[in-house]
Design an enzyme around this catalytic site. Structure first.
Site: not given
Ligand code: CTP
Length: 416
Positions: A218-221
């Protein structure tokens, strides 16, 4: 919770308080609304004063509390010497929170035997009602019938929650907590806003691409900017669908949330919902790559050697590109907004994206700054349009940034 709320600034809200034990929650509501910038004029019924005193509301609102229909002097606070007319005049909203079965009946049938019911007849602003009573009372056909009458006249009704009552019984009839009540007030106040009658789709959060049943990429959003956009769209009167990969954030009252997990799910959901949408705001951080195949079982490490698996990635579909094609065929969505998070050469990359992605506006932010971008409550953005113009907004809360973006969306929608 955010203190200042643009929509509430200097809006005059008549807060009707009726005799339910939930009156104590209305004190917190009156306090939070005042802190948010609204002007709260409280009208209490006689029964309400059995639970909380007028002075309590006066103390938290900094304004007079009204209890008496025969009161002729408002202390100069109102434009006329007749309390109910003065109170009704120029009010932006009449919110009866909590509303007892008795007051709901009086409002439904036009009774006018105290200051609150008389003011309700004199007022021409929207009416919002939050029923609060025992579960058996709430479900009684008499109460439901009266609510139906009010609904058919355009009143907004806040659905009570299920839970435990002061009586110890469990059922549906509890007054929701302050954030929900404020959300309902925002929706009622914003209903005639610049996006009234428009359908807006917002995406939020970072997608998760499974590696095996327990792991994902996933990512940091955080989803905060997307949720703030959804709230701003509700405030402006739009019907909002929030397609979200974020977790744990409160969905703005009135927005329809569609939870998704992966980029592929978000792709399908967006294409389905934009078919009739006026605007798409693509704030989600969609994964560009996903594991080629998710292992059906947890990937185990070997006891024999130090080998680690190599994960083969593949590209995900570009959602905005798919929307661009769809729009070329159908004309929907009428307006598309893309977002670009960049850590270098912001303007160069952003300018390239606006044409490549086929968006009307591109909101670019520099995620290398500590006070902007991922997981913080503020953002500093540049809004680019199709003519290549770039407008730099000052550092502001994600709520204020969202309002600025939606103002521009409403402008673009004029005549489309
Ligand atoms: N986006 C999308 N589909 C994807 C990836 C991104 O629709 N598979 C959208 C994002 O929601 C955002 C915009 O495209 O509105 C720009 O996202 P960004 O990640 O900045 O751009 P990319 O297209 O991924 O380009 P790059 O990796 O070169 O930065």
């Amino acid at each position: 919770m955010q203190n200042n709320i643009t929509l509430l600034q200097n809006r005059r809200i008549l807060l009707g308080i009726t005799g339910s034990i939930a009156c104590y929650k209305a004190v917190d509501l009156a306090s939070k609304l005042t802190q948010a910038g609204a002007l709260i004029d409280v009208i209490m019924t006689r029964a309400a004063q059995q639970f909380v005193t007028p002075l309590t509301f006066q103390a938290v609102t900094g304004r007079a509390t009204y209890t008496d229909m025969w009161q002729t002097d408002s202390g100069g606070a109102l434009p006329t010497h007749i309390a109910h007319v003065g109170l009704a005049e120029g009010a932006d909203l009449l919110a009866v929170i909590p509303a007892t079965a008795h007051t709901i009946a009086r409002l439904a049938h036009g009774f006018a035997n105290d200051l609150l019911s008389v003011t309700a007849l004199a007022a021409r602003c929207p009416l919002l009602i939050a029923p609060a009573m025992d579960g058996a009372m709430y479900s009684h056909p008499a109460v439901q019938g009266n609510l139906e009458i009010l609904r058919s006249r355009g009143a907004w009704i806040i659905e009570p929650e299920e839970g435990r009552f002061a009586s110890g019984l469990v059922g549906k009839g509890r007054l929701p907590e302050t954030p929900t009540l404020i959300g309902a007030i925002r929706r009622a106040l914003g209903a005639r806003g610049a996006l009234a009658g428009r359908r807006v789709v917002v995406t939020a959060g970072g997608t998760r691409e499974p590696l095996d049943p327990v792991r994902y990429l996933t990512n940091r959003s955080s989803g905060k900017q997307g949720y703030a956009l959804a709230q701003a769209a509700v405030d402006a009167g739009a019907a909002v669908t929030l397609i979200t990969a974020a977790r744990g954030l409160p969905v703005p009252y009135g927005a329809d949330a569609v939870p998704v997990e992966t980029a592929a799910e978000m792709h399908d959901s967006v294409l389905q919902h934009v078919a009739t949408a006026d605007a798409l705001l693509m704030a989600a951080a969609v994964a560009d790559f996903r594991p080629q195949a998710a292992a059906p079982n947890k990937i185990k490490k070997s006891e024999l050697d130090q080998d680690a698996p190599t994960i083969q990635l593949e590209r995900t579909a570009d959602i905005l590109a798919a929307v661009k094609d769809r729009r070329a065929q159908t004309g929907f969505p009428r307006v598309t907004v893309g977002f670009a998070a960049e850590s270098q050469e912001l303007l160069t990359y952003a300018r390239d994206k606006i044409t490549r992605k086929g968006v009307d506006l591109l909101v670019a932010n520099d995620i290398s700054a500590a006070d902007a971008g991922f997981d913080v409550d503020t953002n500093r953005v540049i809004i680019l349009n199709m003519d290549g113009e770039a407008e730099t907004l000052p550092l502001a809360s994600k709520a204020v940034v969202s309002e600025a973006i939606l103002e521009r969306v409403a402008k673009l929608l004029e005549g489309r």
